[in-house]
Design a protein around this motif. Structure first.
Motif, PDB file in Angstrom:
ATOM      1  N   GLU A   1      52.626   9.241  34.255  1.00  0.00           N
ATOM      2  CA  GLU A   1      52.616  10.680  34.505  1.00  0.00           C
ATOM      3  C   GLU A   1      51.174  11.158  34.346  1.00  0.00           C
ATOM      4  O   GLU A   1      50.438  10.688  33.463  1.00  0.00           O
ATOM      5  N   GLU A   2      50.756  12.106  35.143  1.00  0.00           N
ATOM      6  CA  GLU A   2      49.377  12.627  35.112  1.00  0.00           C
ATOM      7  C   GLU A   2      48.994  13.132  33.727  1.00  0.00           C
ATOM      8  O   GLU A   2      47.913  12.849  33.220  1.00  0.00           O
ATOM      9  N   ARG A   3      49.897  13.874  33.099  1.00  0.00           N
ATOM     10  CA  ARG A   3      49.610  14.450  31.778  1.00  0.00           C
ATOM     11  C   ARG A   3      49.348  13.356  30.746  1.00  0.00           C
ATOM     12  O   ARG A   3      48.452  13.451  29.922  1.00  0.00           O
ATOM     13  N   PHE A   4      50.128  12.259  30.825  1.00  0.00           N
ATOM     14  CA  PHE A   4      49.961  11.142  29.904  1.00  0.00           C
ATOM     15  C   PHE A   4      48.606  10.470  30.110  1.00  0.00           C
ATOM     16  O   PHE A   4      47.874  10.208  29.162  1.00  0.00           O
ATOM     17  N   SER A   5      48.263  10.195  31.363  1.00  0.00           N
ATOM     18  CA  SER A   5      46.998   9.494  31.626  1.00  0.00           C
ATOM     19  C   SER A   5      45.801  10.346  31.213  1.00  0.00           C
ATOM     20  O   SER A   5      44.820   9.824  30.697  1.00  0.00           O
ATOM     21  N   GLN A   6      45.860  11.662  31.411  1.00  0.00           N
ATOM     22  CA  GLN A   6      44.768  12.534  30.991  1.00  0.00           C
ATOM     23  C   GLN A   6      44.597  12.524  29.471  1.00  0.00           C
ATOM     24  O   GLN A   6      43.481  12.458  28.965  1.00  0.00           O
ATOM     25  N   GLU A   7      45.710  12.581  28.757  1.00  0.00           N
ATOM     26  CA  GLU A   7      45.655  12.546  27.285  1.00  0.00           C
ATOM     27  C   GLU A   7      45.084  11.211  26.809  1.00  0.00           C
ATOM     28  O   GLU A   7      44.274  11.156  25.896  1.00  0.00           O
ATOM     29  N   LEU A   8      45.496  10.136  27.449  1.00  0.00           N
ATOM     30  CA  LEU A   8      45.030   8.805  27.083  1.00  0.00           C
ATOM     31  C   LEU A   8      43.520   8.675  27.290  1.00  0.00           C
ATOM     32  O   LEU A   8      42.812   8.138  26.439  1.00  0.00           O
ATOM     33  N   LEU A   9      43.033   9.190  28.402  1.00  0.00           N
ATOM     34  CA  LEU A   9      41.607   9.070  28.717  1.00  0.00           C
ATOM     35  C   LEU A   9      40.729  10.024  27.915  1.00  0.00           C
ATOM     36  O   LEU A   9      39.581   9.714  27.638  1.00  0.00           O
ATOM     37  N   ASN A  10      41.266  11.172  27.539  1.00  0.00           N
ATOM     38  CA  ASN A  10      40.433  12.216  26.952  1.00  0.00           C
ATOM     39  C   ASN A  10      40.645  12.454  25.464  1.00  0.00           C
ATOM     40  O   ASN A  10      40.125  13.416  24.918  1.00  0.00           O
ATOM     41  N   SER A  11      41.408  11.593  24.812  1.00  0.00           N
ATOM     42  CA  SER A  11      41.604  11.758  23.372  1.00  0.00           C
ATOM     43  C   SER A  11      41.405  10.427  22.671  1.00  0.00           C
ATOM     44  O   SER A  11      41.285   9.394  23.317  1.00  0.00           O
ATOM     45  N   LYS A  12      41.405  10.478  21.369  1.00  0.00           N
ATOM     46  CA  LYS A  12      41.309   9.257  20.573  1.00  0.00           C
ATOM     47  C   LYS A  12      42.673   8.895  19.990  1.00  0.00           C
ATOM     48  O   LYS A  12      42.761   8.130  19.039  1.00  0.00           O
ATOM     49  N   LYS A  13      43.728   9.435  20.559  1.00  0.00           N
ATOM     50  CA  LYS A  13      45.069   9.181  20.040  1.00  0.00           C
ATOM     51  C   LYS A  13      45.552   7.790  20.444  1.00  0.00           C
ATOM     52  O   LYS A  13      45.328   7.365  21.583  1.00  0.00           O
ATOM     53  N   PRO A  14      46.259   7.112  19.545  1.00  0.00           N
ATOM     54  CA  PRO A  14      46.887   5.847  19.925  1.00  0.00           C
ATOM     55  C   PRO A  14      47.982   6.097  20.971  1.00  0.00           C
ATOM     56  O   PRO A  14      48.574   7.185  21.019  1.00  0.00           O
ATOM     57  N   ILE A  15      48.236   5.092  21.791  1.00  0.00           N
ATOM     58  CA  ILE A  15      49.241   5.195  22.845  1.00  0.00           C
ATOM     59  C   ILE A  15      50.586   5.632  22.266  1.00  0.00           C
ATOM     60  O   ILE A  15      51.245   6.505  22.819  1.00  0.00           O
ATOM     61  N   GLY A  16      50.976   5.035  21.155  1.00  0.00           N
ATOM     62  CA  GLY A  16      52.276   5.356  20.554  1.00  0.00           C
ATOM     63  C   GLY A  16      52.416   6.820  20.176  1.00  0.00           C
ATOM     64  O   GLY A  16      53.485   7.412  20.308  1.00  0.00           O
ATOM     65  N   ARG A  17      51.349   7.423  19.687  1.00  0.00           N
ATOM     66  CA  ARG A  17      51.404   8.845  19.325  1.00  0.00           C
ATOM     67  C   ARG A  17      51.590   9.711  20.567  1.00  0.00           C
ATOM     68  O   ARG A  17      52.327  10.686  20.558  1.00  0.00           O
ATOM     69  N   ILE A  18      50.924   9.343  21.667  1.00  0.00           N
ATOM     70  CA  ILE A  18      51.075  10.108  22.909  1.00  0.00           C
ATOM     71  C   ILE A  18      52.507   9.980  23.419  1.00  0.00           C
ATOM     72  O   ILE A  18      53.104  10.969  23.858  1.00  0.00           O
ATOM     73  N   TRP A  19      53.082   8.760  23.354  1.00  0.00           N
ATOM     74  CA  TRP A  19      54.483   8.586  23.754  1.00  0.00           C
ATOM     75  C   TRP A  19      55.380   9.542  22.973  1.00  0.00           C
ATOM     76  O   TRP A  19      56.243  10.196  23.538  1.00  0.00           O
ATOM     77  N   THR A  20      55.168   9.610  21.663  1.00  0.00           N
ATOM     78  CA  THR A  20      55.997  10.445  20.803  1.00  0.00           C
ATOM     79  C   THR A  20      55.799  11.931  21.112  1.00  0.00           C
ATOM     80  O   THR A  20      56.774  12.665  21.273  1.00  0.00           O
ATOM     81  N   GLU A  21      54.557  12.359  21.192  1.00  0.00           N
ATOM     82  CA  GLU A  21      54.271  13.773  21.436  1.00  0.00           C
ATOM     83  C   GLU A  21      54.803  14.247  22.783  1.00  0.00           C
ATOM     84  O   GLU A  21      55.263  15.374  22.913  1.00  0.00           O
ATOM     85  N   GLN A  22      54.737  13.394  23.788  1.00  0.00           N
ATOM     86  CA  GLN A  22      55.180  13.791  25.126  1.00  0.00           C
ATOM     87  C   GLN A  22      56.620  13.374  25.419  1.00  0.00           C
ATOM     88  O   GLN A  22      57.106  13.564  26.532  1.00  0.00           O
ATOM     89  N   ILE A  23      57.267  12.798  24.430  1.00  0.00           N
ATOM     90  CA  ILE A  23      58.665  12.339  24.537  1.00  0.00           C
ATOM     91  C   ILE A  23      58.862  11.474  25.789  1.00  0.00           C
ATOM     92  O   ILE A  23      59.652  11.761  26.665  1.00  0.00           O
ATOM     93  N   VAL A  24      58.061  10.409  25.856  1.00  0.00           N
ATOM     94  CA  VAL A  24      58.124   9.466  26.972  1.00  0.00           C
ATOM     95  C   VAL A  24      59.095   8.350  26.603  1.00  0.00           C
ATOM     96  O   VAL A  24      58.917   7.677  25.585  1.00  0.00           O
ATOM     97  N   GLU A  25      60.119   8.179  27.414  1.00  0.00           N
ATOM     98  CA  GLU A  25      61.056   7.075  27.183  1.00  0.00           C
ATOM     99  C   GLU A  25      60.431   5.786  27.692  1.00  0.00           C
ATOM    100  O   GLU A  25      59.909   5.736  28.802  1.00  0.00           O
ATOM    101  N   THR A  26      60.470   4.762  26.834  1.00  0.00           N
ATOM    102  CA  THR A  26      59.875   3.481  27.197  1.00  0.00           C
ATOM    103  C   THR A  26      60.819   2.340  26.845  1.00  0.00           C
ATOM    104  O   THR A  26      61.687   2.474  25.987  1.00  0.00           O
ATOM    105  N   PHE A  27      60.614   1.236  27.519  1.00  0.00           N
ATOM    106  CA  PHE A  27      61.281  -0.022  27.204  1.00  0.00           C
ATOM    107  C   PHE A  27      60.185  -1.068  27.095  1.00  0.00           C
ATOM    108  O   PHE A  27      59.312  -1.142  27.967  1.00  0.00           O
ATOM    109  N   LYS A  28      60.207  -1.853  26.026  1.00  0.00           N
ATOM    110  CA  LYS A  28      59.187  -2.878  25.823  1.00  0.00           C
ATOM    111  C   LYS A  28      59.843  -4.256  25.932  1.00  0.00           C
ATOM    112  O   LYS A  28      60.871  -4.506  25.309  1.00  0.00           O
TER     113      LYS A  28
END
Length: 142
Positions: free
Chosen positions: A56-83
């Motif tokens: 998602e555009e919002r996710f990629s922008q946050e990833l590129l422009n912050s120092k947040k770990p990927i997992g925190r962005i998943w949680t904050e944006q409520i991204v459903e994932t399967f690993k």
């Protein structure tokens, strides 16, 4: 707390035998350390291949422009994932030993997994950490 070692964006073909990606993808290749905020001790060395067109555009922008770990962005944006773990094992630390203050011949445990979101591969992540972290001699405080 995340420490970015490197981050590059390029079009590349990812070569993982377990994954069928038969074309060049727009990828963010990233190397980071996950570090204790107060202790500044390195706990994990991670390499990530992030398929930017599958995010998602919002996710990629946050990833590129912050120092947040990927997992925190998943949680904050409520991204459903399967690993899906595609590889795991151990290997000598070699050049990564300095990050963990261990000898180069000491083992790092590793796991590589694919992250899926909305049915598409969004990331391939490899995490590495010293085997000695799981020794009864060492006490970890998170």
């Amino acid at each position: 707390h995340i420490v970015k070692i490197s981050e590059n964006q390029a079009k590349m073909k990812l070569e993982f035998p377990e994954i069928d990606l038969n074309q060049k993808e727009q990828v963010i290749a990233r190397k980071v350390l996950l570090q204790g905020k107060i202790s500044q001790r390195n706990f994990i060395y991670a390499t990530s291949y992030i398929l930017i067109n599958n995010l998602e555009e919002r996710f990629s922008q946050e990833l590129l422009n912050s120092k947040k770990p990927i997992g925190r962005i998943w949680t904050e944006q409520i991204v459903e994932t399967f690993k899906e773990i595609i590889d795991s094992g151990f290997e000598p630390a070699n050049e990564l030993s300095d990050y963990f203050s261990i000898r180069p011949e000491e083992n790092l445990l590793f796991r590589t997994y694919c992250v899926y979101s909305s049915g598409r591969i969004t990331m391939i992540i490899t995490e590495k950490f010293p085997q000695s972290y799981f020794s009864p001699k060492i006490s970890l405080m998170w």
